[in-house]
Every structure is written in C-alpha cells, then in structure tokens.
Design a protein around this motif. Sequence first.
Motif, PDB file in Angstrom:
ATOM      1  N   PHE A 316       0.873  -1.053  -0.101  1.00 24.97           N
ATOM      2  CA  PHE A 316      -0.157  -0.130  -0.084  1.00 24.97           C
ATOM      3  C   PHE A 316       0.890   1.301   0.025  1.00 24.97           C
ATOM      4  O   PHE A 316       1.424   1.748   1.077  1.00 24.97           O
ATOM      5  CB  PHE A 316      -0.962  -0.121   1.314  1.00 24.97           C
ATOM      6  N   GLY A 317       1.002   1.605  -1.264  1.00 27.70           N
ATOM      7  CA  GLY A 317       2.059   2.681  -1.195  1.00 27.70           C
ATOM      8  C   GLY A 317       3.009   2.660  -2.250  1.00 27.70           C
ATOM      9  O   GLY A 317       3.283   3.606  -3.274  1.00 27.70           O
ATOM     10  N   GLN A 418      -5.317  -5.814  -8.749  1.00 26.81           N
ATOM     11  CA  GLN A 418      -5.516  -5.006  -9.861  1.00 26.81           C
ATOM     12  C   GLN A 418      -4.909  -3.754 -10.155  1.00 26.81           C
ATOM     13  O   GLN A 418      -4.325  -3.501 -11.131  1.00 26.81           O
ATOM     14  CB  GLN A 418      -7.090  -4.574  -9.366  1.00 26.81           C
ATOM     15  N   HIS A 419      -4.027  -3.277  -8.998  1.00 22.14           N
ATOM     16  CA  HIS A 419      -3.431  -2.101  -9.210  1.00 22.14           C
ATOM     17  C   HIS A 419      -1.930  -2.365  -9.038  1.00 22.14           C
ATOM     18  O   HIS A 419      -1.331  -1.418  -8.697  1.00 22.14           O
ATOM     19  CB  HIS A 419      -3.791  -1.001  -8.291  1.00 22.14           C
ATOM     20  N   ARG A 420      -1.264  -3.549  -9.085  1.00 17.42           N
ATOM     21  CA  ARG A 420       0.058  -4.030  -8.695  1.00 17.42           C
ATOM     22  C   ARG A 420       0.853  -2.984  -9.597  1.00 17.42           C
ATOM     23  O   ARG A 420       0.757  -3.095 -10.905  1.00 17.42           O
ATOM     24  CB  ARG A 420      -0.049  -5.440  -8.893  1.00 17.42           C
ATOM     25  N   HIS A 421       1.868  -2.473  -9.140  1.00 11.29           N
ATOM     26  CA  HIS A 421       2.855  -1.727  -9.819  1.00 11.29           C
ATOM     27  C   HIS A 421       2.225  -0.592 -10.425  1.00 11.29           C
ATOM     28  O   HIS A 421       2.645   0.222 -11.400  1.00 11.29           O
ATOM     29  CB  HIS A 421       3.690  -2.493 -10.722  1.00 11.29           C
ATOM     30  N   GLN A 428     -11.540   4.858  -6.937  1.00 13.16           N
ATOM     31  CA  GLN A 428     -11.654   3.655  -7.184  1.00 13.16           C
ATOM     32  C   GLN A 428     -11.605   2.619  -6.083  1.00 13.16           C
ATOM     33  O   GLN A 428     -12.214   1.330  -6.202  1.00 13.16           O
ATOM     34  CB  GLN A 428     -10.153   3.257  -8.110  1.00 13.16           C
ATOM     35  N   PHE A 429     -11.161   3.082  -4.935  1.00 10.53           N
ATOM     36  CA  PHE A 429     -11.306   1.899  -3.815  1.00 10.53           C
ATOM     37  C   PHE A 429     -12.689   2.027  -3.429  1.00 10.53           C
ATOM     38  O   PHE A 429     -13.117   0.818  -2.946  1.00 10.53           O
ATOM     39  CB  PHE A 429     -10.487   2.620  -2.766  1.00 10.53           C
ATOM     40  N   ILE A 430     -13.450   3.160  -3.383  1.00 11.51           N
ATOM     41  CA  ILE A 430     -14.752   3.098  -3.008  1.00 11.51           C
ATOM     42  C   ILE A 430     -15.548   2.425  -3.924  1.00 11.51           C
ATOM     43  O   ILE A 430     -16.256   1.293  -3.400  1.00 11.51           O
ATOM     44  CB  ILE A 430     -15.391   4.630  -2.762  1.00 11.51           C
ATOM     45  N   ALA A 431     -15.453   2.186  -5.140  1.00 12.20           N
ATOM     46  CA  ALA A 431     -15.943   1.536  -6.306  1.00 12.20           C
ATOM     47  C   ALA A 431     -15.763  -0.124  -6.023  1.00 12.20           C
ATOM     48  O   ALA A 431     -16.667  -0.779  -6.029  1.00 12.20           O
ATOM     49  CB  ALA A 431     -15.465   1.938  -7.685  1.00 12.20           C
ATOM     50  N   LEU A 432     -14.629  -0.357  -5.725  1.00  2.29           N
ATOM     51  CA  LEU A 432     -14.156  -1.723  -5.481  1.00  2.29           C
ATOM     52  C   LEU A 432     -14.778  -2.360  -4.013  1.00  2.29           C
ATOM     53  O   LEU A 432     -15.574  -3.246  -4.248  1.00  2.29           O
ATOM     54  CB  LEU A 432     -12.535  -1.666  -5.182  1.00  2.29           C
TER      55      LEU A 432
END
Length: 459
Positions: A316-317, A418-421, A428-432
């Motif tokens: 995360f980051g 989904q957001h790797r690298h 996007q987090f809320i939608a997931l």
Amino acid sequence: MTTSCISSASGDSAAASFKPGTAGVGDRLFPALGNGGYDVAHYGLTLDYAPETNRLKGTAVITARATRNLSRFNLDLAGLHVRLATVQGAEARYSREKDELLVTPAKPVKDGDIFKTVVTYDGTPRTIENDDGSLEGWIETDDGSTALGQPAGSMTWFPGNHHPSDKATYDITVTVPEDEDGDPYDVVSNGELTREEDKGETVTRHWRTKEPMATYLATISVGYFEVDKGWTDDDLPVYIATDPDESENAANVKDLVPEILGWASGRFGPYPFSSTGAIVDHVPDLDYALETQTKPYFEEAPDETLLVHELAHQWFGDSVTPREWKDIWLSEGMATYAEWLWEEKQGGRNADEIFEDFYGGTDSESEGIWAFPPADPPSAARLSDPPVYGRGAMVVHKVRKAVGDETFFDILRTWTRQHRHGNADTGQFIALCEGKSGKNLTKLFDVWLFDKKKPSRMQ
C-alpha cells in the motif's frame, strides 16, 4: 542559465504543431511537482559521490514516451549544476527556473515517440526542510549520507518527473572512494545488487529495480553498514543493512522481516517485489522512517510495530501508489491498519478495541485525528498529520465491519492485484468496496472519510 543556441524546430509549420510540456501535473497539494507531456519508463543514474566533501557528480539517462507533440519539456531538479543535456543524442538547449530544468531538444519530439534524455550534472545536493519542519532530500549522516524523497526530496539528487503518478524502473550505479583510513564506504539502494567492483581506491555498486517505482521511494544510503543476507520461506532474497551503532538494538530485524512478510502476504496478497530487506541507519535526529521500495529506511532501530507499518507500505503505497498526494490516506491508513491487525495477531487488543481507543482518544496515536477528513488534507504541510493515519485506519475498519471479514480481505487482495505496480485513487477504492460487497457504502465514506466533523460511533 541557457548554455546552448541550438534551434528547437524546423520551420514555422512544424513549430505550430509542437508545444511545450507543462510544469506540474495539477496536483492540488503540490502543484509544482511532476511535469506533463511525457511518461518516464526508466531512469539510469550513474553517480560519483565523495562523502568527505559531500560532492556529487551524476549522469541521468531518462527514457520516456511523449504523450503529446513536444517542442520542450520540463524535469524537476533542485540545486546542482547542469553541465550538458542531450535528447536522442543531440545537444539540447536548457535553462533553469527555480526547481525546473527546461529542456529544448534540437528536434521536437512527436507524440508517442520513445526518447532518451541525458543530463550531466554536479554539485552539493540539497537538504530540504518541508512545510511541516521535517527534513528530506540529501541528508548528511555521521558517516556518509542518505537520500529520502517524500514528497519532493528525490529531485535534489537526480532530474526527473517527480510526482507519484509517473513510475519507472531504475538502474542506480554509485561509485564512492575509500575513506582516509583506506576503508570502503558501503552503498545501499533499492532493488537488487547486480554488480560490485572494487578498484582499490574506489568501489562501485550497481543496484537494479525491475518493478516500477515512484521517485519519492528511491533511496541511496552511503556509510558503514553490517549486512545480513538471507531468504524468506518463499525464496525471496533479503538484504538488511544496519549501521553498527544500531546493530544491538536491531538484532531482531533480520528475523522479523521474513516473518512479517509471510503474515502480510496471507492478508494482502503476494509480495509485489523481487527482493526485500531494510536499511537501519543511525540518524536519531531525523525522527521518521520511510517506506523506500524493497528496503524501508529507518533512522534508528525500529520497534516491531514500525517495522510492520513500513513493510505493509510495500503493498500500500509502493506497489499501489497514490495517483495524487491527497490519496495518501490509502497508503497511510492501510499501513496503520496493518499495525492493528498485527497487534490482534500477537494477542494484544483486537481491532474493535483499538478502534474504540482511537475514537475515545485513549490510544497514544489518537491525538489530532479529527482535525480534517483523511481524504482531504488542507495543505501540503498537513500531509502527514494524524487524520491521514489514525482516522484513515478507522475508515478501513468501518469498511471491514460493514462488509464482513471474508469480503474485506478479498477487497484488499483484489486491490493489490488489480493495481499492482500502478496508481490508484480514492474513487477506485470506494467502487471496489461497493462492487465486492454489493452494498451502497456512500454514507459510510461520506461520514468517516470526507466529513469534517467527528462522527458518532453508530454512523
């Protein structure tokens, strides 16, 4: 100072279709950081550093893809003296405006073209004092230096597109001399050590980062280190560099890193990089650690909780990087929540109890968490304030309670997959969360993430 007189366009019609790239990418908190008009794919940094005089010589080879027709483009660079710039092998004009290096190539760059810029520079790298009073950039230590870049310090030692939204791979080669007693300095950086060459009077080390990395996560530490090498249970190489002054207090780090990573992989998904480790330095006045990619940096021996926090950032980051700086709660809130999960695992308070202690103000880290909404820091100076961390973690816990444990941990693993690298944002987090749970979570996020006032417990 402009140093060349090379033409930047061939004819009025060609010039009309090519425009300068922008300075900044429109980040509300840091409008001057980053640049528009191109995406960097790779940084090749070749550095020669003399610790005793704190002098740096560098050549940066920047491979990028143009995202528009460019007559000129900007690179972020604070201080240092530029000696030469070339684009696609031809000498380019350049000038300086504050922390911007303006490069005008001999031939304009077309939209979609891959182009290579080489900048040769030298000088004494700067240390930057942030709006919140913390130090970053190139920081001298008692036996060398360290480079730390959040949010803007990386531009003190190499030119580039210094915004989290533009990630790239790296090759960092550093040559250092022997000290006055004939002993070589150590150099530690991100990724894997691929080459080490001792020429007697100098030592050169080449570090390679194969996975994309935001510039603020790049680091170099020069000094004297005790190095422990090992492997995790998943055959991941571990490289831990410890300042001798911290070796006694940091003796457990080499065992904790593999243990924490094994636990975190079960919670957050597979570890996203090809190596891991830590840098434990001795700069106690610095007063912060940083999640530098693959090797979190600690200014002194970390306790277990801090080690969990910085290693959680690798997911995360570091791998999933905020699209804008206002999205940093997605990094700090998640890493803080990892601390809660670790405490729960170790038989301490469970996450519900920690949440209550934060809400009631009895946790030692809870002071100031209601000052502003986590997703809306009011200024750059407040980027690392308690709401981003503590209240950010409370948002994460509220999501967990709303969707249940099975769905919650599925959300975390899906997010990191989904957001790797790549980059991701709050929307996007809320939608997931809503997509995975099948629930409308608008009220939860409005109250806990965006509202300026302290919510009631039941909201």
